[in-house]
Write a protein that holds these residues in place. Sequence first.
Motif, short mmCIF file in Angstrom:
data_model
loop_
_atom_site.label_atom_id
_atom_site.label_comp_id
_atom_site.label_asym_id
_atom_site.label_seq_id
_atom_site.Cartn_x
_atom_site.Cartn_y
_atom_site.Cartn_z
N UNK A 1 50.20 62.81 68.30
CA UNK A 1 49.71 63.02 69.67
C UNK A 1 49.73 64.51 70.03
N UNK A 2 50.77 65.22 69.50
CA UNK A 2 50.86 66.66 69.77
C UNK A 2 49.65 67.40 69.18
N UNK A 3 49.18 66.93 68.01
CA UNK A 3 48.01 67.54 67.38
C UNK A 3 46.75 67.34 68.23
N UNK A 4 46.61 66.11 68.76
CA UNK A 4 45.44 65.81 69.60
C UNK A 4 45.41 66.74 70.81
N UNK A 5 46.54 66.90 71.49
CA UNK A 5 46.62 67.77 72.67
C UNK A 5 46.40 69.23 72.29
N UNK A 6 46.97 69.63 71.13
CA UNK A 6 46.83 71.02 70.71
C UNK A 6 45.36 71.38 70.46
N UNK A 7 44.66 70.56 69.65
CA UNK A 7 43.26 70.85 69.33
C UNK A 7 42.37 70.77 70.58
N UNK B 1 49.45 70.01 77.74
CA UNK B 1 49.88 70.67 76.49
C UNK B 1 51.11 71.55 76.76
N UNK B 2 51.09 72.24 77.89
CA UNK B 2 52.24 72.99 78.40
C UNK B 2 52.76 74.03 77.39
N UNK B 3 51.87 74.62 76.61
CA UNK B 3 52.23 75.70 75.71
C UNK B 3 51.15 76.79 75.78
N UNK B 4 51.54 77.97 75.33
CA UNK B 4 50.59 79.08 75.35
C UNK B 4 49.51 78.88 74.29
N UNK B 5 48.27 79.02 74.68
CA UNK B 5 47.15 78.92 73.74
C UNK B 5 46.78 80.33 73.27
N UNK B 6 46.82 80.55 71.97
CA UNK B 6 46.49 81.87 71.42
C UNK B 6 44.96 82.00 71.36
N UNK C 1 41.61 61.81 67.39
CA UNK C 1 42.10 60.89 68.41
C UNK C 1 41.41 61.17 69.75
N UNK C 2 41.99 60.67 70.80
CA UNK C 2 41.37 60.89 72.12
C UNK C 2 42.43 61.09 73.21
N UNK C 3 41.95 61.68 74.30
CA UNK C 3 42.79 61.92 75.49
C UNK C 3 42.09 61.25 76.67
N UNK C 4 42.87 60.51 77.48
CA UNK C 4 42.32 59.89 78.69
C UNK C 4 42.82 60.68 79.91
N UNK C 5 41.85 61.13 80.71
CA UNK C 5 42.18 61.87 81.95
C UNK C 5 41.68 61.05 83.13
N UNK C 6 42.56 60.78 84.05
CA UNK C 6 42.20 59.96 85.22
C UNK C 6 42.12 60.81 86.48
#
Length: 726
Positions: free
Chosen positions: A448-454, A474-479, A538-543
Amino acid sequence: MNVVADGKLNDSRIINIKDNNKKREFMLENLCCANCANKIENQVKNIPEIKTAYLNFLSKKLIVQLEDEEKLDCVIKKIEKIVHKIEPEVKVLYEMKNGELEKNEDGSEKKKYNIENIILGIGVLIYASAIIFKFQFRIELALYLISYLIIGQEVLLKAIKNIGRGQVFDENFLMCIASIGAFCIKQFPEAVAVMLFYRIGEYFQDRAVDHSRKSISDLMNIKPDFANVKSNGEIKKVDPEDVNVGDIILVKPGEKIPLDGEIVEGNSMIDTSALTGESLPREVSIDDEVLGGFINKNGVMSVKVTKAFGQSTVAKILDLVENASSKKAPTENFITKFARYYTPAVVVLSFMLAVLPPLLVTGATFSTWFYRALVFLVVSCPCALVISVPLGFFGGIGSASKNGILIKGGNYLEALNYVNTVVFDKTGTLTKGVFKVTKVKAYGNFKEEDVLKYASFAEAYSNHPIAVSILKAYNQEVERNLIKDYSEIPGKGIRATIDECEILAGNENFMSDKGILCEQVESVGTIVHVALNNSYVGYVIISDELREDSRKAVKDLKNQEIKKVAMLTGDNSLVGKKIAESIGLDEVYAELLPDEKVEKLEEIYNENGKNGKLIFVGDGINDAPVLARADVGVAMGGIGSDAAIEAADVVIMTDEPSKVSVAIKIARNTKKIVTQNIVFALGVKFIIMILGAVGIANIWEAVFGDVGVALIAVLNSMRTMKFDNE
């Protein structure tokens, strides 16, 4: 105060409006005749050097846009000449604030009215003595003539001056002809009564108009009077227009916040009702945005100014409401044209009524038919309509602004009466537009961390609420320096290269176009599918959360007998159908690209028929093409949003879709009152004309048909300012 004198300009006020064209604003002091205001506007419009012009009778402002700024001095001379020709008593002023004008008028006008009232009182006493006491004919005639000259001197002088300038068919001329005609046929009491009742009626009519001006001024009294600026440890009280962006201002309890800004110190409860119509106060603290016109209830706050006064929300609201009269409703345009032909037509009819019957009817006397013709003259003035109809629309626009609804013109206010179809956008309109990641699912060896990261790398450069919600989850810095070959495919998704790996993030159609098999997800929310080097990750669901009053908005519209309430959305069909079912929409059109929204609106528009109007309600930022295509474009969430104010015909200053039905209610209430005035004024006038022609009505009743009807119509128009949404 800067005055235009002898055609020379001492200073100028330049107004920057949304199209960035310069407009010049004049204040016409002592303007009290609505009919004359129309004449001034029409003649100023015909000046070749002027592009557009309109005169707001209620605010006494003449606003013109020039074809060429270099010809300003020439235009000023022409405007002065027109104004002084039509209304010699009117002063043409530049850069005069409303408060200064009222102060100036209060001083000079009170003295003028006191002197006039004393003179009028003397005339009334002489007139009363001529009626009560029985004098010889010559003495009685002399008393009537003296009282007539005292009471009617102002009207007589105006009529003589106007005739000298070629303006014959105005109310002053009509009253003079009627009263002099009554003297000629020895109806002395009625001759003086015409002038007396006309003067009394005009007095009350002027007071009613002044009261309505004050009511509208109070309704829009949101402009702050001063700002407390912090400078070198001191507090200076200055005009809000003199405050610069970046200045720190102090706002004490009970004071209006003078400009838009951000709180840097303190917290408080603020009253937003002046701008939004919301009765409940709102709590604010450090880093919160506040707008000019809000009222600080209890705490002391330091606010960093983010917009100059001219660009602030309160200035834009005031400009929109004040200039709304430039876009006249069809009813207003009809009344203006009607008034132009009505009075001359009645004068011709009265002449025929006086001359033809004595010539054609056996036994008919000239004096009898001449008296009946005088009734026609007295009742013919169109002031009741010329004043009350624009006042009604202006009051409706002011009332709407008090309820947090900005309507940009009487034409849009009137168009709201004929709405039978309302189409909503979904995101940010029926829903809050506040997205949250509610589910993440990974496939194969991915986590799941990979899905959010990409997904976060793909959405890193997007400001869309969906992208923001993914980055937040994701709550991390994106380079971002790792991201190469970033491209966005409208309505489908995003492609980006990170460390020579291709990342795709988007909807099911996007994955299908790339030949990637993905899971078909049935869920209420936006699904973002993610792929790495053509392998499904994978996928992410945003409501998105539904607004509290979305159901109420649809219910209220249906209670108002709106034929169709629909929704357009770029989201998937499942989400659209679920929302439509939950709030009671008639139709929903999903998975639409921006250009497809316009096409779909065209289809709905064609189905709607020619008699009904269509409203589109959107967020005012992404929906500009659809807003422009609708009969009435309504922008939601307009508070502090420049894009929303620019895009739409109507701006809802809160995030409440239910305000659309309130706008329709205000429009229908305004139209009802305006129609009442038109039917009442014309009905009474025509009845008195018919009764006068057959010898039943007299001049006394005709005077009521003129000034009395005008007074009643003005008072009735003022009801548009007191709209009750209960």
